[in-house]
Design a protein around this motif. Sequence first.
Motif, mmCIF file in Angstrom:
data_model
loop_
_atom_site.group_PDB
_atom_site.id
_atom_site.type_symbol
_atom_site.label_atom_id
_atom_site.label_comp_id
_atom_site.label_asym_id
_atom_site.label_seq_id
_atom_site.Cartn_x
_atom_site.Cartn_y
_atom_site.Cartn_z
ATOM 1 N N ILE A 178 0.818 -1.198 -0.361
ATOM 2 C CA ILE A 178 -0.500 0.020 -0.317
ATOM 3 C C ILE A 178 0.937 1.273 0.326
ATOM 4 O O ILE A 178 0.266 1.647 -1.317
ATOM 5 C CB ILE A 178 -0.909 0.105 1.024
ATOM 6 C CG1 ILE A 178 -2.340 -1.442 1.131
ATOM 7 C CG2 ILE A 178 -1.633 1.209 1.261
ATOM 8 C CD1 ILE A 178 -2.470 -0.944 1.901
ATOM 9 N N GLN A 179 1.827 1.537 0.684
ATOM 10 C CA GLN A 179 2.725 2.356 0.576
ATOM 11 C C GLN A 179 3.647 2.560 -0.276
ATOM 12 O O GLN A 179 3.873 3.619 -0.711
ATOM 13 C CB GLN A 179 3.766 1.675 1.862
ATOM 14 C CG GLN A 179 4.985 3.363 2.468
ATOM 15 C CD GLN A 179 5.849 3.115 3.320
ATOM 16 O OE1 GLN A 179 5.876 2.075 3.729
ATOM 17 N NE2 GLN A 179 6.703 3.973 3.693
ATOM 18 N N GLU A 182 1.168 4.341 -2.827
ATOM 19 C CA GLU A 182 0.129 5.737 -2.401
ATOM 20 C C GLU A 182 1.826 6.244 -2.802
ATOM 21 O O GLU A 182 1.694 7.895 -3.318
ATOM 22 C CB GLU A 182 0.529 5.571 -0.847
ATOM 23 C CG GLU A 182 -1.168 5.295 0.575
ATOM 24 C CD GLU A 182 -0.616 5.210 1.367
ATOM 25 O OE1 GLU A 182 -1.976 5.892 1.827
ATOM 26 O OE2 GLU A 182 0.833 5.095 1.518
ATOM 27 N N ARG A 184 3.967 6.035 -5.551
ATOM 28 C CA ARG A 184 3.516 5.943 -6.386
ATOM 29 C C ARG A 184 2.862 7.369 -7.357
ATOM 30 O O ARG A 184 1.974 8.132 -8.132
ATOM 31 C CB ARG A 184 3.231 4.846 -8.064
ATOM 32 C CG ARG A 184 4.583 3.925 -7.867
ATOM 33 C CD ARG A 184 5.018 4.902 -9.543
ATOM 34 N NE ARG A 184 3.980 4.706 -10.152
ATOM 35 C CZ ARG A 184 3.918 5.606 -11.160
ATOM 36 N NH1 ARG A 184 5.360 6.410 -11.466
ATOM 37 N NH2 ARG A 184 3.393 5.541 -12.419
ATOM 38 N N ALA A 186 -0.065 10.488 -5.478
ATOM 39 C CA ALA A 186 0.189 10.957 -4.208
ATOM 40 C C ALA A 186 -1.131 11.687 -4.531
ATOM 41 O O ALA A 186 -0.970 11.964 -3.283
ATOM 42 C CB ALA A 186 0.919 12.742 -4.948
ATOM 43 N N ALA A 188 -4.307 9.341 -4.644
ATOM 44 C CA ALA A 188 -4.539 8.393 -3.796
ATOM 45 C C ALA A 188 -5.869 8.561 -2.925
ATOM 46 O O ALA A 188 -5.097 8.652 -1.296
ATOM 47 C CB ALA A 188 -4.140 6.861 -4.630
ATOM 48 N N ASP A 189 -6.777 7.668 -2.245
ATOM 49 C CA ASP A 189 -7.538 7.873 -1.485
ATOM 50 C C ASP A 189 -7.262 7.342 -0.768
ATOM 51 O O ASP A 189 -7.564 5.293 -1.161
ATOM 52 C CB ASP A 189 -8.793 7.818 -2.106
ATOM 53 C CG ASP A 189 -10.124 7.554 -1.128
ATOM 54 O OD1 ASP A 189 -9.888 7.203 0.352
ATOM 55 O OD2 ASP A 189 -10.909 8.339 -0.729
ATOM 56 N N PRO A 190 -6.539 6.727 1.179
ATOM 57 C CA PRO A 190 -6.037 6.413 1.233
ATOM 58 C C PRO A 190 -7.124 5.090 1.888
ATOM 59 O O PRO A 190 -6.921 3.535 1.448
ATOM 60 C CB PRO A 190 -5.906 6.784 2.415
ATOM 61 C CG PRO A 190 -5.675 8.028 2.138
ATOM 62 C CD PRO A 190 -6.520 8.732 1.689
ATOM 63 N N LEU A 193 -7.364 2.277 -1.623
ATOM 64 C CA LEU A 193 -6.153 1.109 -1.935
ATOM 65 C C LEU A 193 -6.405 0.554 -0.082
ATOM 66 O O LEU A 193 -5.827 -0.689 -0.772
ATOM 67 C CB LEU A 193 -4.739 2.843 -0.972
ATOM 68 C CG LEU A 193 -4.643 3.501 -2.178
ATOM 69 C CD1 LEU A 193 -3.004 3.706 -1.663
ATOM 70 C CD2 LEU A 193 -4.533 2.258 -3.414
ATOM 71 N N LYS A 194 -6.365 0.063 0.317
ATOM 72 C CA LYS A 194 -7.386 -0.080 1.748
ATOM 73 C C LYS A 194 -8.316 -1.106 1.421
ATOM 74 O O LYS A 194 -7.990 -2.629 1.999
ATOM 75 C CB LYS A 194 -7.269 0.755 3.045
ATOM 76 C CG LYS A 194 -6.078 0.971 3.702
ATOM 77 C CD LYS A 194 -6.344 2.707 4.675
ATOM 78 C CE LYS A 194 -5.072 2.977 5.943
ATOM 79 N NZ LYS A 194 -5.155 3.739 6.696
ATOM 80 N N PHE A 287 -8.815 5.256 -7.755
ATOM 81 C CA PHE A 287 -8.166 5.281 -6.763
ATOM 82 C C PHE A 287 -8.246 6.551 -5.948
ATOM 83 O O PHE A 287 -7.885 6.217 -4.673
ATOM 84 C CB PHE A 287 -6.384 4.857 -7.147
ATOM 85 C CG PHE A 287 -6.397 3.253 -7.155
ATOM 86 C CD1 PHE A 287 -6.052 1.859 -6.483
ATOM 87 C CD2 PHE A 287 -5.614 2.543 -8.409
ATOM 88 C CE1 PHE A 287 -5.679 1.214 -6.064
ATOM 89 C CE2 PHE A 287 -6.123 1.813 -8.604
ATOM 90 C CZ PHE A 287 -5.559 0.461 -7.427
ATOM 91 N N GLU A 288 -8.656 6.880 -7.134
ATOM 92 C CA GLU A 288 -8.196 8.420 -7.118
ATOM 93 C C GLU A 288 -9.325 9.353 -5.887
ATOM 94 O O GLU A 288 -9.933 9.500 -5.088
ATOM 95 C CB GLU A 288 -7.477 9.387 -7.228
ATOM 96 C CG GLU A 288 -5.849 8.789 -7.423
ATOM 97 C CD GLU A 288 -5.370 9.588 -8.918
ATOM 98 O OE1 GLU A 288 -3.976 9.870 -8.752
ATOM 99 O OE2 GLU A 288 -5.940 10.150 -9.435
#
Length: 306
Positions: A178-179, A182, A184, A186, A188-190, A193-194, A287-288
Amino acid sequence: MTNQHATQANKDLQRYEKPIDSTVKLRTIWWSSAPDTDLIQIASKKSALVFLHGTADGADVWDPVVRSVADKLPLPAIAFDFPGHGGSEGFDDGIYTTQRMIEAVESALIKMRINYPILVGHSLGGSVSANLMERGKITPSLCILVDPSMRDTANVDDNIRAHIKVLANGGASLADLIQAVEARMALADPEALKTVLPSMSAATQSVRPNGVPNSINLAQGIEQVLSDTTCNDLIDLLPRISNRKIALIRGQFSAVLSQKDANLALARTQNRMSLTVIERAGHAIPFEQPEKLGEAVAKAILTYRS
């Protein structure tokens, strides 16, 4: 739909999975609030949504987007892993082209009797969607192109190759994966991704060839799609389908679909195609800004239905 009803629609939405035989076996995810979970019965409905992901991603990226769409417009939704991605089989000869991706999805849709889908394609999925519309073996009622590349450029290809490398290399833990993603992306919605990356990783652990426990399963040779010359650039294809229903969605800061190319695409379709710009998003809109993307997809469907 009221907020209360929208929340209930999302809550009732269930996710299912099964392989579908095509030119190769495709991992298929579908979402439905219907108690009958038979995929073929759900999919053959005229209004089924079919989501197609970008290079090196997978069907799982659509989960938060589908749930956002369901809040506004509850429709059966289906997504495939492209050949060589995630849980789908790869090609035995190791040769990957956009044309073969098109044929695999086309074969699956015909087998599932989805003759009038609403196609939603991100990046590579956008090119596949437009080509499916032109080929005419199925008849999409609407094609929604999400930040596709209008023409092949070295800069775009290099960025996607970097994305492929991050996903395929993975990390020692899911948190590391995930890190890395992230770093790659900038914007992205955390939470997205989770939600998405654990599914993409866990779903393919048993078939991953490289032995990395927290990476995304990608067949060797996927990057061949980036140098593929078997299909015309999208900018040249659009005039041939300009009499059909097409919507274009672009990320505000996208380095793949520039505003200049988006404007050129509108001109090539004689402004018959709509354009929506998602703020605070680059190329990786699922993702964002998954909720805003879901809203834009629902709006496009409702607009073209009216």
